[in-house]
Design an enzyme around this catalytic site. Structure first.
Site, short mmCIF file in Angstrom:
data_model
loop_
_atom_site.label_atom_id
_atom_site.label_comp_id
_atom_site.label_asym_id
_atom_site.label_seq_id
_atom_site.Cartn_x
_atom_site.Cartn_y
_atom_site.Cartn_z
N HIS A 185 -32.54 -34.17 -12.75
CA HIS A 185 -32.85 -33.07 -13.83
C HIS A 185 -33.20 -32.31 -14.39
CE1 HIS A 185 -29.92 -31.51 -17.87
NE2 HIS A 185 -29.07 -31.60 -16.77
N GLY B 229 -27.56 -25.65 -22.53
CA GLY B 229 -27.20 -26.25 -23.52
C GLY B 229 -27.16 -25.19 -24.41
N GLU C 10 -34.06 -31.26 -17.74
CA GLU C 10 -34.21 -32.59 -18.47
C GLU C 10 -35.62 -33.59 -18.37
OE1 GLU C 10 -30.37 -32.91 -20.22
OE2 GLU C 10 -30.44 -31.17 -20.68
N ASN D 98 -21.78 -34.36 -17.22
CA ASN D 98 -23.15 -35.38 -17.43
C ASN D 98 -22.96 -35.42 -18.97
OD1 ASN D 98 -26.00 -36.44 -17.39
ND2 ASN D 98 -27.21 -34.14 -17.11
N LYS E 97 -25.35 -36.83 -20.27
CA LYS E 97 -26.65 -36.65 -20.75
C LYS E 97 -26.22 -37.92 -22.01
CE LYS E 97 -27.03 -32.16 -20.11
NZ LYS E 97 -27.07 -30.76 -20.15
N SER F 60 -24.40 -23.82 -19.59
CA SER F 60 -22.95 -23.51 -19.99
C SER F 60 -21.77 -23.12 -19.61
CB SER F 60 -23.80 -21.89 -20.73
OG SER F 60 -25.09 -22.65 -21.11
P1 13P Z 1 -24.71 -27.16 -20.20
O1 13P Z 1 -23.11 -27.59 -19.96
O2 13P Z 1 -24.20 -28.50 -22.38
O3 13P Z 1 -25.30 -26.14 -20.62
O4 13P Z 1 -25.21 -28.07 -19.77
C1 13P Z 1 -25.83 -28.43 -18.31
C2 13P Z 1 -26.39 -29.63 -17.80
O5 13P Z 1 -27.61 -29.51 -18.09
C3 13P Z 1 -25.46 -30.67 -17.06
O6 13P Z 1 -26.51 -31.57 -16.06
#
Ligand code: 13P
Length: 245
Positions: free
Chosen positions: A90, A166, A92, A9, A11, A206
């Site tokens: 998601h 993250g 977010e 992803n 983002k 992560s």
């Molecule tokens: P990270 O791997 O950067 O922690 O993000 C995970 C995530 O939200 C994937 O959709």
């Protein structure tokens, strides 16, 4: 048998120049595990045209197929651009755009209608984990975000604890096993064993090359949804390799 899935992803990261990462990833793609990259929507069509062995997905879609929704993108549009997957719900988007479980379920139906596989995300916040509510939250999100007509082909579930996204913090393998086992049981209860056994469960939060092997060894982990470590092929390829092994 569930085919493993390494999903990236991106983002809100990436311009045309970064699509060169897809080329660099081809060596790792094409193995036993399926490899998927979900770039920002501006790159979906170009990515799909140069995807090789990599599947391309969106990061969100509207619940309607078309209409007066300025700034939104529909599932048929993603499909038309060459996407075969779409990430939905998601954390977010749930946090930044107030997306509810019910909305995620509508979006999932829209994705299916367009022929996309939905990757439906669930996961608890740190507060919820610390107050012992993890399974309640995940159970509620799973029940309310998934429409009834789920199949292993049209839906993938991603467990992403919000506090692990993250942050470099990763749940213990026991904590991941608890939630994934709980999700499998909940799916079996609702859809029956035969169908539930076909639905892939990804872990996200992560994931890196250094922890991927340990995470992939956990029962009922069928792959990963990776953010930061999916942006560079040099970081993502070893994660794909860990899933291929
Ligand atoms: P990270 O791997 O950067 O922690 O993000 C995970 C995530 O939200 C994937 O959709």
């Amino acid at each position: 048998m569930r085919r493993k899935l390494a999903a990236g992803n991106w983002k809100m990261n990436g311009t045309l120049a970064e699509l060169s990462e897809l080329g660099a990833l081809q060596g790792a793609a094409g193995g036993n595990a399926e490899v998927l990259i979900c770039p920002p929507v501006t790159l979906v069509a170009s990515a799909a045209a140069n995807a090789g062995a990599i599947a391309i997905g969106g990061q969100d879609c509207h619940s309607a197929a078309s209409g007066a929704h300025t700034g939104d993108v529909s599932a048929p549009m993603l499909r038309d651009a060459g996407a075969t997957y779409v990430i939905l719900g998601h954390s977010e988007r749930r946090a930044d755009h107030g997306e509810s479980d019910a909305l995620v379920a509508y979006k999932t139906q829209a994705a299916w209608a367009a022929g996309l596989t939905a990757i439906v995300c669930v996961g608890e916040t740190l507060d919820e984990r610390e107050s012992g509510k993890t399974l309640d939250v995940v159970g509620r999100q799973l029940a309310a975000s998934l429409p009834d007509d789920v199949t292993g082909a049209n839906t993938v579930i991603a467990y992403e604890p919000v506090w692990a996204i993250g942050t470099g913090k990763v749940p213990t393998t026991n904590q991941i096993a608890d939630v994934h086992g709980f999700m499998r049981s909940a799916l079996i209860q609702r859809f029956g064993t035969d169908l539930a056994d076909t639905i892939r469960l990804l872990y996200g939060g992560s994931v890196k090359a250094s922890n991927a092997t340990e995470i992939f060894a956990v029962a009922d982990v069928d792959g990963a949804l990776v953010g930061g470590a999916s942006l560079k092929a040099t970081d993502f390829a070893p994660i794909v390799d860990a899933l291929n092994n």
